[in-house]
Design an enzyme around this catalytic site. Structure first.
Site, PDB file in Angstrom:
ATOM      1  N   SER A 112      18.477  -4.345   8.095  1.00  0.00           N
ATOM      2  CA  SER A 112      19.140  -4.224   6.795  1.00  0.00           C
ATOM      3  C   SER A 112      20.160  -3.092   6.701  1.00  0.00           C
ATOM      4  O   SER A 112      21.124  -3.087   7.436  1.00  0.00           O
ATOM      5  CB  SER A 112      18.069  -4.095   5.729  1.00  0.00           C
ATOM      6  OG  SER A 112      18.641  -4.172   4.471  1.00  0.00           O
ATOM      7  N   HIS A 113      19.902  -2.120   5.817  1.00  0.00           N
ATOM      8  CA  HIS A 113      20.884  -1.066   5.552  1.00  0.00           C
ATOM      9  C   HIS A 113      20.834   0.044   6.603  1.00  0.00           C
ATOM     10  O   HIS A 113      21.615   0.983   6.534  1.00  0.00           O
ATOM     11  CB  HIS A 113      20.613  -0.471   4.175  1.00  0.00           C
ATOM     12  CG  HIS A 113      19.226   0.093   4.061  1.00  0.00           C
ATOM     13  ND1 HIS A 113      18.120  -0.715   4.018  1.00  0.00           N
ATOM     14  CD2 HIS A 113      18.764   1.357   4.034  1.00  0.00           C
ATOM     15  CE1 HIS A 113      17.032   0.033   3.947  1.00  0.00           C
ATOM     16  NE2 HIS A 113      17.386   1.295   3.953  1.00  0.00           N
ATOM     17  N   ASP A 276      25.170  -4.915   2.105  1.00  0.00           N
ATOM     18  CA  ASP A 276      24.554  -4.150   3.188  1.00  0.00           C
ATOM     19  C   ASP A 276      24.476  -4.937   4.496  1.00  0.00           C
ATOM     20  O   ASP A 276      25.029  -6.037   4.609  1.00  0.00           O
ATOM     21  CB  ASP A 276      23.160  -3.666   2.767  1.00  0.00           C
ATOM     22  CG  ASP A 276      22.145  -4.799   2.722  1.00  0.00           C
ATOM     23  OD1 ASP A 276      22.571  -5.946   2.453  1.00  0.00           O
ATOM     24  OD2 ASP A 276      20.957  -4.562   2.951  1.00  0.00           O
ATOM     25  N   ASP A 278      22.337  -6.843   6.076  1.00  0.00           N
ATOM     26  CA  ASP A 278      21.906  -8.245   6.115  1.00  0.00           C
ATOM     27  C   ASP A 278      22.301  -9.034   4.871  1.00  0.00           C
ATOM     28  O   ASP A 278      21.830 -10.153   4.668  1.00  0.00           O
ATOM     29  CB  ASP A 278      20.395  -8.339   6.351  1.00  0.00           C
ATOM     30  CG  ASP A 278      19.584  -7.666   5.262  1.00  0.00           C
ATOM     31  OD1 ASP A 278      20.111  -6.736   4.627  1.00  0.00           O
ATOM     32  OD2 ASP A 278      18.427  -8.067   5.043  1.00  0.00           O
ATOM     33  N   ASP A 280      21.763  -8.662   1.593  1.00  0.00           N
ATOM     34  CA  ASP A 280      20.932  -8.892   0.411  1.00  0.00           C
ATOM     35  C   ASP A 280      21.119  -7.847  -0.684  1.00  0.00           C
ATOM     36  O   ASP A 280      20.597  -7.992  -1.778  1.00  0.00           O
ATOM     37  CB  ASP A 280      19.447  -9.062   0.790  1.00  0.00           C
ATOM     38  CG  ASP A 280      18.886  -7.897   1.570  1.00  0.00           C
ATOM     39  OD1 ASP A 280      19.644  -6.944   1.842  1.00  0.00           O
ATOM     40  OD2 ASP A 280      17.693  -7.945   1.928  1.00  0.00           O
ATOM     41  N   ARG A 281      21.859  -6.774  -0.383  1.00  0.00           N
ATOM     42  CA  ARG A 281      22.085  -5.757  -1.422  1.00  0.00           C
ATOM     43  C   ARG A 281      23.489  -5.864  -1.989  1.00  0.00           C
ATOM     44  O   ARG A 281      24.387  -6.411  -1.345  1.00  0.00           O
ATOM     45  CB  ARG A 281      21.923  -4.352  -0.840  1.00  0.00           C
ATOM     46  CG  ARG A 281      20.528  -4.066  -0.367  1.00  0.00           C
ATOM     47  CD  ARG A 281      20.400  -2.610  -0.019  1.00  0.00           C
ATOM     48  NE  ARG A 281      19.058  -2.337   0.489  1.00  0.00           N
ATOM     49  CZ  ARG A 281      18.507  -1.143   0.527  1.00  0.00           C
ATOM     50  NH1 ARG A 281      19.194  -0.100   0.103  1.00  0.00           N
ATOM     51  NH2 ARG A 281      17.298  -0.982   0.990  1.00  0.00           N
ATOM     52  N   LYS A 375      16.597 -11.106  -2.257  1.00  0.00           N
ATOM     53  CA  LYS A 375      17.691 -10.566  -3.029  1.00  0.00           C
ATOM     54  C   LYS A 375      18.984 -11.045  -2.398  1.00  0.00           C
ATOM     55  O   LYS A 375      18.999 -11.422  -1.231  1.00  0.00           O
ATOM     56  CB  LYS A 375      17.614  -9.051  -3.128  1.00  0.00           C
ATOM     57  CG  LYS A 375      17.467  -8.283  -1.825  1.00  0.00           C
ATOM     58  CD  LYS A 375      17.148  -6.833  -2.161  1.00  0.00           C
ATOM     59  CE  LYS A 375      17.214  -5.931  -0.954  1.00  0.00           C
ATOM     60  NZ  LYS A 375      15.916  -5.829  -0.254  1.00  0.00           N
TER      61      LYS A 375
HETATM   62  C1  VG1 Z   1      13.857   0.081   0.551  1.00  0.00           C
HETATM   63  C2  VG1 Z   1      14.113  -0.072  -0.929  1.00  0.00           C
HETATM   64  C3  VG1 Z   1      13.442  -1.331  -1.450  1.00  0.00           C
HETATM   65  C4  VG1 Z   1      13.924  -2.543  -0.650  1.00  0.00           C
HETATM   66  C5  VG1 Z   1      13.702  -2.295   0.828  1.00  0.00           C
HETATM   67  C6  VG1 Z   1      14.273  -3.396   1.688  1.00  0.00           C
HETATM   68  O1  VG1 Z   1      12.468   0.222   0.790  1.00  0.00           O
HETATM   69  O2  VG1 Z   1      13.657   1.061  -1.625  1.00  0.00           O
HETATM   70  O3  VG1 Z   1      13.727  -1.460  -2.819  1.00  0.00           O
HETATM   71  O4  VG1 Z   1      13.247  -3.694  -1.044  1.00  0.00           O
HETATM   72  O5  VG1 Z   1      14.327  -1.083   1.226  1.00  0.00           O
HETATM   73  O6  VG1 Z   1      15.627  -3.559   1.438  1.00  0.00           O
HETATM   74  P1  VG1 Z   1      11.786   1.625   1.052  1.00  0.00           P
HETATM   75  O7  VG1 Z   1      10.374   1.314   1.389  1.00  0.00           O
HETATM   76  O8  VG1 Z   1      12.534   2.280   2.166  1.00  0.00           O
HETATM   77  O9  VG1 Z   1      11.934   2.395  -0.214  1.00  0.00           O
HETATM   78  V1  VG1 Z   1      16.637  -4.096   2.653  1.00  0.00           V
HETATM   79  O10 VG1 Z   1      18.086  -4.431   1.984  1.00  0.00           O
HETATM   80  O11 VG1 Z   1      16.589  -2.676   3.629  1.00  0.00           O
HETATM   81  O12 VG1 Z   1      15.843  -5.312   3.392  1.00  0.00           O
HETATM   82 CO    CO Z   2      19.168  -5.536   3.172  1.00  0.00          CO
END
Ligand code: VG1
Ligand code: CO
Length: 542
Positions: A112-113, A276, A278, A280-281, A375
């Site tokens: 992801s990010h 981001d 992948d 989804d953000r 998302k």
């Molecule tokens: C973070 C965010 C959470 C989100 C998750 C996955 O998790 O706070 O809201 O669902 O990333 O997003 P954490 O446990 O680091 O707070 V993504 O776009 O990285 O799949």
């Molecule tokens: Co993501």
């Protein structure tokens, strides 16, 4: 030929908030990826002859693991795999493909990010037949399998050409390489008023979309520029790169600062957005105004009926616990349910499947609806555009009017990244130990009304998830929340979420950090952040 290969368990394959995330060199250890993929299959039942979707965000090591996953799916008895061309499928697009073709489930390769590259992050997550992230029950079962795995099954197949669309056979299984964008674009067209959006762009409306060299590029280019006629050059950094150009593909005010600066400039476009790693953000910035993700969920929910896909209204709204209460006020006004879940999209799945919620959101720039079970970054951007087109107002007008109607929830998240794990855990333990004694005490002139360790009782399947974040609520509704991230790959990240509600419209123009200054100081008083982490200030403020 199908082979059973002996292997030894790794002890660190516990999925976090969203799948298993580790540094690439960790994933490159012998059989590390294979162990986790086999453990996913071992935790599932009844997929013989069925279809599995495989795709990823294009980051470093994506192509290698896709080949491994294809060979293992064949050996384990899947009848077919559908793979995004070039190994690309954004997380929401993968969710849609799983649902549209009623496949058994899918494997999404993404961190992801988090940054990508030979020494950066990689990740694997499993999504079930509803298109959503594996629920906790399943991720727990996968983790159990990883602890005792002794062999995995794979097939000796030549590497599949994943760049060519079409079908091939591999060890008795069909491999179909699909256009990663087409199904998704069609879905967006069914939800939003594309004619109105085309008119909007034709009228000279200018937009900037920053794909951050991540997976959304091809989707945004096709939808915004090709189908909706946004000016050439609207999409920036639209070519997915294995290392995201060396940047963090995290659409926030730190990592997308150039977009923020552009949107605050004199010649700013009308609307700015980013997504981001992948896809989804979403980051939403209007000309001269940043929309916090928590506000964005509330504003999208309040105006959703303006888009054809939501013209009949919403069934309910769900938000993660640390997300601000702005959406609660909208739900109240609409007379619909509001559900507060733990962090992570997997907790929304049941509510969406049961038809209890239509729009869901998280403070971390995640927003989505019942159109998929993830998302969806571009979806949020298109819904905003649809609302702008329908209302004929600027983003800034819509935001300020929303605050005037509902009040403003000043909100910020402070992250302390790469804190030594022992120290971060000590901070949380210390906080937990004093939860009972906090109510009634006064901190910086504010009285603590209640304090607890958030536990979620899923209203659909009756399951309970405990220890989902420490909440300290003050009289008057302000609050601070503390939790440790479940997506990081080195050390621990402490997240502190700070919120204050301001009903008075003459006080809606304050700088957020100034408006929250007392609460920020109170958070440090309560959790001794500086003493416990050794950090005088957060590494990221969003
Ligand atoms: C973070 C965010 C959470 C989100 C998750 C996955 O998790 O706070 O809201 O669902 O990333 O997003 P954490 O446990 O680091 O707070 V993504 O776009 O990285 O799949
Ligand atoms: Co993501």
């Amino acid at each position: 030929m199908i082979r059973t290969v002996p292997t030894k368990p790794y002890s660190d394959q516990k999925p976090g908030t969203s799948g298993l995330r580790k540094k690439v060199p960790v994933f490159q250890q012998e059989h590390y990826a294979e162990n986790f993929i086999q453990s996913i299959f071992d935790a599932l039942e009844g997929f013989e002859g069925k279809t599995l979707v495989i795709g990823g965000d294009g980051r470093f090591y994506n192509r290698e693991v896709i080949q491994k996953a294809i060979a293992m799916a064949a050996a384990n008895g899947f009848g077919k795999v559908m793979v995004g061309q070039g190994g690309i499928l954004s997380t929401p697009a993968a969710s849609h493909v799983i649902r549209k073709y009623q496949t058994f489930g899918g494997i999404i390769l993404s961190a992801s990010h988090n940054p990508g590259g030979p020494h950066e992050d990689f990740g694997i997550k499993y999504n079930a037949g509803n298109g959503g992230p594996a629920p906790e029950k399943l991720t727990d079962a996968i983790f159990e399998k990883t602890k005792t795995i002794s062999s995995f099954k794979t097939a000796d197949v030549d590497p599949i050409d994943i760049d060519r669309i079409g079908k091939v056979e591999a060890a008795g299984m069909t491999v179909e390489i699909i256009d990663p964008v087409a199904d998704y674009a069609e879905l967006m067209e069914s939800l939003f008023d594309f004619d109105a959006l085309r008119k909007l762009f034709k009228s000279g409306f200018r937009m900037r979309f920053d794909a951050m060299h991540a997976v959304t590029g091809p989707y945004a280019k096709e939808i915004l520029e090709n189908r909706l006629g946004a000016q050439d050059g609207t999409c920036r950094n639209f070519k997915p790169l294995p290392d995201f150009g060396g940047h963090h593909p995290d659409p926030n005010l730190v990592h997308a600062k150039h977009l923020y600066d552009e949107m605050m400039g004199a010649d700013a476009p009308d609307f700015g957005a980013a997504s981001d790693g992948d896809g989804d953000r979403n980051l939403i910035i209007g000309k001269g105004i940043f929309v916090t993700p928590s506000d964005s969920v509330a504003m999208l929910a309040a105006n959703a009926r303006l888009a054809p896909g939501y013209k009949d209204g919403l069934k309910g709204i769900a938000r993660s616990m640390p997300t601000s209460g702005a959406a609660d006020r909208v739900a109240e006004k609409l007379g619909i349910g509001l559900y507060e879940t733990p962090t992570g999209w997997k907790f929304f799945g049941n509510l969406l499947d049961a038809g209890m919620a239509t729009i869901c959101g998280e403070e971390s720039a995640g927003t989505g609806s019942n159109h998929v079970r993830e998302k969806d970054g571009l979806w949020a951007v298109l819904l905003w555009l649809n609302i702008l087109a329908a209302r004929g107002e600027s983003c800034k007008q819509i935001v300020t009017e929303h605050w005037a109607t509902y009040g403003r929830n000043y909100y910020s998240r402070h992250d302390y990244e790469e804190v030594e794990s022992g120290r971060a855990n000590a901070l949380i333990d210390e906080l937990r130990a004093k939860l009972g004694s906090l109510p009634g005490t006064s901190v910086r002139g504010m009285t603590v009304a209640s304090a607890d360790d958030f536990a979620y009782h899923d209203p659909v399947d009756g399951s309970t998830s405990e220890h989902q974040g420490i909440r300290v609520l003050f009289e008057g509704g302000s609050r601070v929340v503390f939790r440790l991230s479940g997506t990081g790959t080195s050390g621990a990240t402490l997240r502190v979420y700070i919120e204050r509600y301001e009903p008075d419209r003459s006080k809606h123009d304050l700088d957020t950090q100034v408006a929250l200054a007392d609460l920020i100081a109170a958070a440090d008083d309560i959790a001794a952040i500086h003493r416990n982490t050794g950090r005088p200030k957060p590494s990221v403020i969003t």
